[in-house]
Design a protein around this motif. Structure first.
Motif, PDB file in Angstrom:
ATOM      1  N   GLU A  59      31.036  12.542  -4.880  1.00 35.99           N
ATOM      2  CA  GLU A  59      29.661  12.195  -4.540  1.00 35.99           C
ATOM      3  C   GLU A  59      28.728  12.350  -5.734  1.00 35.99           C
ATOM      4  OE1 GLU A  59      27.118  10.479  -1.972  1.00 35.99           O
ATOM      5  OE2 GLU A  59      29.208  10.950  -1.543  1.00 35.99           O
ATOM      6  N   ALA A  60      28.897  13.419  -6.503  1.00 42.57           N
ATOM      7  CA  ALA A  60      28.004  13.670  -7.630  1.00 42.57           C
ATOM      8  C   ALA A  60      28.227  12.686  -8.774  1.00 42.57           C
ATOM      9  CB  ALA A  60      28.197  15.103  -8.129  1.00 42.57           C
ATOM     10  N   SER A  61      29.380  12.018  -8.792  1.00 44.25           N
ATOM     11  CA  SER A  61      29.674  11.091  -9.882  1.00 44.25           C
ATOM     12  C   SER A  61      29.265   9.656  -9.564  1.00 44.25           C
ATOM     13  CB  SER A  61      31.178  11.126 -10.197  1.00 44.25           C
ATOM     14  OG  SER A  61      31.934  10.634  -9.097  1.00 44.25           O
ATOM     15  N   GLN A  62      28.709   9.423  -8.378  1.00 43.23           N
ATOM     16  CA  GLN A  62      28.398   8.059  -7.967  1.00 43.23           C
ATOM     17  C   GLN A  62      27.263   7.438  -8.791  1.00 43.23           C
ATOM     18  OE1 GLN A  62      29.766   6.284  -4.855  1.00 43.23           O
ATOM     19  NE2 GLN A  62      31.371   7.642  -5.509  1.00 43.23           N
ATOM     20  N   TYR A  63      26.220   8.218  -9.054  1.00 42.37           N
ATOM     21  CA  TYR A  63      25.032   7.659  -9.686  1.00 42.37           C
ATOM     22  C   TYR A  63      24.494   8.604 -10.750  1.00 42.37           C
ATOM     23  CZ  TYR A  63      25.525   5.239  -5.273  1.00 42.37           C
ATOM     24  OH  TYR A  63      26.048   4.559  -4.207  1.00 42.37           O
ATOM     25  N   ALA A  64      23.610   8.080 -11.574  1.00 41.72           N
ATOM     26  CA  ALA A  64      23.062   8.883 -12.674  1.00 41.72           C
ATOM     27  C   ALA A  64      22.048   9.907 -12.169  1.00 41.72           C
ATOM     28  CB  ALA A  64      22.403   7.969 -13.701  1.00 41.72           C
ATOM     29  N   ARG A  65      21.378   9.622 -11.051  1.00 42.15           N
ATOM     30  CA  ARG A  65      20.344  10.523 -10.542  1.00 42.15           C
ATOM     31  C   ARG A  65      20.971  11.838 -10.086  1.00 42.15           C
ATOM     32  NH1 ARG A  65      17.486   7.858  -5.648  1.00 42.15           N
ATOM     33  NH2 ARG A  65      16.826   9.974  -5.171  1.00 42.15           N
ATOM     34  N   PRO A  66      20.252  12.951 -10.210  1.00 43.15           N
ATOM     35  CA  PRO A  66      20.791  14.244  -9.761  1.00 43.15           C
ATOM     36  C   PRO A  66      21.060  14.243  -8.260  1.00 43.15           C
ATOM     37  CG  PRO A  66      18.825  14.539 -11.125  1.00 43.15           C
ATOM     38  CD  PRO A  66      18.916  13.080 -10.816  1.00 43.15           C
ATOM     39  N   ALA A  67      22.148  14.878  -7.851  1.00 45.15           N
ATOM     40  CA  ALA A  67      22.510  14.912  -6.434  1.00 45.15           C
ATOM     41  C   ALA A  67      21.450  15.628  -5.601  1.00 45.15           C
ATOM     42  CB  ALA A  67      23.862  15.596  -6.260  1.00 45.15           C
ATOM     43  N   CYS A  68      20.726  16.579  -6.216  1.00 42.72           N
ATOM     44  CA  CYS A  68      19.712  17.323  -5.465  1.00 42.72           C
ATOM     45  C   CYS A  68      18.516  16.449  -5.102  1.00 42.72           C
ATOM     46  CB  CYS A  68      19.265  18.552  -6.242  1.00 42.72           C
ATOM     47  SG  CYS A  68      18.568  18.189  -7.861  1.00 42.72           S
ATOM     48  N   ASP A  69      18.400  15.259  -5.701  1.00 53.26           N
ATOM     49  CA  ASP A  69      17.309  14.342  -5.368  1.00 53.26           C
ATOM     50  C   ASP A  69      17.654  13.430  -4.186  1.00 53.26           C
ATOM     51  OD1 ASP A  69      15.857  15.396  -7.435  1.00 53.26           O
ATOM     52  OD2 ASP A  69      16.242  13.754  -8.829  1.00 53.26           O
ATOM     53  N   ASN A  70      18.904  13.459  -3.749  1.00 54.33           N
ATOM     54  CA  ASN A  70      19.337  12.590  -2.666  1.00 54.33           C
ATOM     55  C   ASN A  70      18.882  13.136  -1.307  1.00 54.33           C
ATOM     56  OD1 ASN A  70      20.655  10.911  -4.495  1.00 54.33           O
ATOM     57  ND2 ASN A  70      22.586  12.037  -4.312  1.00 54.33           N
ATOM     58  N   VAL A  71      18.594  12.228  -0.389  1.00 52.39           N
ATOM     59  CA  VAL A  71      18.221  12.588   0.983  1.00 52.39           C
ATOM     60  C   VAL A  71      19.193  11.880   1.930  1.00 52.39           C
ATOM     61  CG1 VAL A  71      16.425  12.568   2.749  1.00 52.39           C
ATOM     62  CG2 VAL A  71      15.802  12.803   0.328  1.00 52.39           C
ATOM     63  N   ALA A 117      28.937  21.394   5.088  1.00 49.46           N
ATOM     64  CA  ALA A 117      29.551  22.070   3.946  1.00 49.46           C
ATOM     65  C   ALA A 117      29.277  21.346   2.631  1.00 49.46           C
ATOM     66  CB  ALA A 117      31.057  22.200   4.174  1.00 49.46           C
ATOM     67  N   GLY A 118      29.756  20.110   2.494  1.00 52.41           N
ATOM     68  CA  GLY A 118      29.718  19.429   1.209  1.00 52.41           C
ATOM     69  C   GLY A 118      28.331  19.250   0.632  1.00 52.41           C
ATOM     70  N   LEU A 119      27.401  18.750   1.428  1.00 51.29           N
ATOM     71  CA  LEU A 119      26.067  18.473   0.907  1.00 51.29           C
ATOM     72  C   LEU A 119      25.293  19.736   0.573  1.00 51.29           C
ATOM     73  CD1 LEU A 119      25.044  15.497   3.212  1.00 51.29           C
ATOM     74  CD2 LEU A 119      25.708  15.412   0.805  1.00 51.29           C
ATOM     75  N   LEU A 120      25.588  20.824   1.255  1.00 55.04           N
ATOM     76  CA  LEU A 120      24.921  22.089   0.924  1.00 55.04           C
ATOM     77  C   LEU A 120      25.280  22.515  -0.497  1.00 55.04           C
ATOM     78  CD1 LEU A 120      25.329  24.139   4.232  1.00 55.04           C
ATOM     79  CD2 LEU A 120      23.414  22.723   3.483  1.00 55.04           C
ATOM     80  N   SER A 121      26.516  22.237  -0.905  1.00 63.50           N
ATOM     81  CA  SER A 121      26.931  22.621  -2.253  1.00 63.50           C
ATOM     82  C   SER A 121      26.280  21.748  -3.314  1.00 63.50           C
ATOM     83  CB  SER A 121      28.457  22.532  -2.382  1.00 63.50           C
ATOM     84  OG  SER A 121      28.886  21.182  -2.346  1.00 63.50           O
ATOM     85  N   LEU A 122      25.799  20.551  -2.929  1.00 63.72           N
ATOM     86  CA  LEU A 122      25.113  19.670  -3.870  1.00 63.72           C
ATOM     87  C   LEU A 122      23.617  19.948  -3.949  1.00 63.72           C
ATOM     88  CD1 LEU A 122      26.730  16.205  -3.035  1.00 63.72           C
ATOM     89  CD2 LEU A 122      27.130  17.600  -5.057  1.00 63.72           C
ATOM     90  N   GLY A 123      23.094  20.670  -2.964  1.00 61.70           N
ATOM     91  CA  GLY A 123      21.658  20.907  -2.939  1.00 61.70           C
ATOM     92  C   GLY A 123      20.865  19.722  -2.453  1.00 61.70           C
ATOM     93  N   SER A 124      21.524  18.787  -1.760  1.00 58.99           N
ATOM     94  CA  SER A 124      20.839  17.606  -1.253  1.00 58.99           C
ATOM     95  C   SER A 124      20.053  17.940   0.016  1.00 58.99           C
ATOM     96  CB  SER A 124      21.849  16.498  -0.936  1.00 58.99           C
ATOM     97  OG  SER A 124      22.592  16.146  -2.086  1.00 58.99           O
ATOM     98  N   ARG A 170      10.346   7.622   7.040  1.00 61.16           N
ATOM     99  CA  ARG A 170       9.499   8.817   6.935  1.00 61.16           C
ATOM    100  C   ARG A 170       9.983   9.759   5.841  1.00 61.16           C
ATOM    101  NH1 ARG A 170       8.286  13.230  11.796  1.00 61.16           N
ATOM    102  NH2 ARG A 170       6.988  14.643  10.523  1.00 61.16           N
ATOM    103  N   TYR A 171      11.297   9.957   5.763  1.00 63.29           N
ATOM    104  CA  TYR A 171      11.835  10.949   4.824  1.00 63.29           C
ATOM    105  C   TYR A 171      12.416  10.322   3.563  1.00 63.29           C
ATOM    106  CZ  TYR A 171      11.350  13.966   8.883  1.00 63.29           C
ATOM    107  OH  TYR A 171      10.837  14.668   9.955  1.00 63.29           O
ATOM    108  N   LYS A 172      12.243   9.005   3.395  1.00 64.17           N
ATOM    109  CA  LYS A 172      12.744   8.302   2.208  1.00 64.17           C
ATOM    110  C   LYS A 172      14.235   8.562   2.015  1.00 64.17           C
ATOM    111  CE  LYS A 172       8.543   6.953   1.407  1.00 64.17           C
ATOM    112  NZ  LYS A 172       8.150   5.569   1.790  1.00 64.17           N
ATOM    113  N   VAL A 173      14.981   8.336   3.071  1.00 62.30           N
ATOM    114  CA  VAL A 173      16.431   8.585   3.040  1.00 62.30           C
ATOM    115  C   VAL A 173      17.091   7.663   2.024  1.00 62.30           C
ATOM    116  CG1 VAL A 173      18.555   8.419   4.399  1.00 62.30           C
ATOM    117  CG2 VAL A 173      16.482   9.416   5.407  1.00 62.30           C
ATOM    118  N   THR A 174      17.961   8.251   1.196  1.00 57.62           N
ATOM    119  CA  THR A 174      18.664   7.473   0.171  1.00 57.62           C
ATOM    120  C   THR A 174      20.119   7.208   0.532  1.00 57.62           C
ATOM    121  OG1 THR A 174      19.252   9.510  -1.039  1.00 57.62           O
ATOM    122  CG2 THR A 174      17.187   8.386  -1.663  1.00 57.62           C
ATOM    123  N   HIS A 175      20.725   8.093   1.338  1.00 60.83           N
ATOM    124  CA  HIS A 175      22.151   7.971   1.651  1.00 60.83           C
ATOM    125  C   HIS A 175      22.355   8.037   3.164  1.00 60.83           C
ATOM    126  CE1 HIS A 175      22.451   8.818  -2.585  1.00 60.83           C
ATOM    127  NE2 HIS A 175      23.756   8.725  -2.562  1.00 60.83           N
TER     128      HIS A 175
END
Length: 296
Positions: free
Chosen positions: A114-126, A144-151, A170-175
């Motif tokens: 998941e973290a290798s998909q895009y250049a943007r930091p994973a913590c910026d994903n919603v 589990a998984g997303l908590l470790s990314l800080g998303s 409303r929440y500008k969901v990206t994923h």
């Protein structure tokens, strides 16, 4: 456990696993057999004040407990961490025993993909959580998984296409991880005038096969979205393969690349021999995310 399980299914699960404590919502408590383990009711919305309600006092007491109040326990990576029940496609639903090692591997492999998909930091994903967390897909992603990314994770109590569209805006969901019925519902909403969901960067589908027409219709309706598919099982802690598109290479019908540290081969069911690329046979997976075993 699936909260929509029948009384008989719940009784079977309790016999299989012999829990020492049951956490449930008030509306599902009546489904539990009288011989069940001690039951703690969990409110939908909870405020840690005495006004939270007498029926939820045991839950409040658990939250207020000091860690020193409980005896320490030795936990190894090969110890069971969760029992998830498969869909029963090959017969009676079986309890899949996942270890701490399986979950650790799943988080690590999920992070790498998941973290290798895009250049943007994973913590910026919603992410919008429209999948049940009692299913391995939802557990692996949202619990589990997303908590470790800080998303950021936006959770829906249950999927409703209108509510989902409003939450995305409303929440500008990206994923948006989804299953084919949700994908079809979004297409229908689009055709009736729903907006184009501009904030979405990625939509990923799993848990069931997709038709080529549904994929093409979705890509046509939402051309700005990077659409990928993945493959995994309860028995592999959802780890298997994951789609990966680039600016030059996009293969929407593929379930993607094999996960790191996962081995796979295609086997002829009659001879037991490995088959070359392009052949049809049974898929065998091997890796640190494969279950410890099952109970039934």
């Amino acid at each position: 456990m699936n909260p929509s399980s029948s009384r008989a299914e719940i009784a079977d699960r309790l016999r299989d696993t012999a829990p020492s404590l049951v956490l449930t919502s008030p509306e599902n408590a009546e489904k539990l057999p009288r011989s069940a383990a001690p039951v703690v009711l969990v409110p939908e919305t909870f405020h840690r004040t005495p006004s939270a309600g007498h029926e939820f006092a045991p839950f409040r007491a658990l939250l207020d407990s000091d860690a020193d109040d409980f005896p320490s326990a030795e936990v190894g990576q090969e110890d069971a961490a969760a029992v998830l029940y498969s869909s029963g496609t090959s017969g009676r639903s079986k309890g899949v025993v996942l270890t701490h090692r399986n979950l650790i591997a799943m988080v690590e492999l999920f992070v790498r993909f998941e973290a290798s998909q895009y250049a943007r930091p994973a913590c910026d994903n919603v992410y919008l959580a429209a999948l049940p967390m009692f299913h391995v897909y939802g557990l692996s992603l949202f619990a589990a998984g997303l908590l470790s990314l800080g998303s950021t994770v936006v959770i829906m109590r249950r999927f409703d296409v209108g509510e989902a569209v409003r939450a995305i805006h409303r929440y500008k969901v990206t994923h948006l991880p989804l299953v084919p019925p949700i994908m079809a519902a979004l297409l229908r909403a689009k055709s009736t005038g729903a907006s184009s969901l501009d904030s979405l960067v990625q939509v990923s589908s799993g848990a069931a096969p997709l038709s080529g027409k549904l994929v093409q219709d979705f890509i046509k309706a939402f051309p700005h979205v990077d659409f990928i598919q993945g493959y995994g099982m309860t028995e592999s802690t959802a780890v298997g393969t994951r789609g990966f598109n680039t600016s030059k290479h996009k293969k929407y019908a593929s379930v993607g690349l094999l996960a790191p540290n996962m081995h796979a081969k295609i086997v002829d069911l009659e001879t037991g021999l490995c088959l070359p690329p392009g052949s049809c046979g049974e898929l065998w997976l091997h890796g640190p995310a494969i279950m410890k075993g099952n109970i039934s």
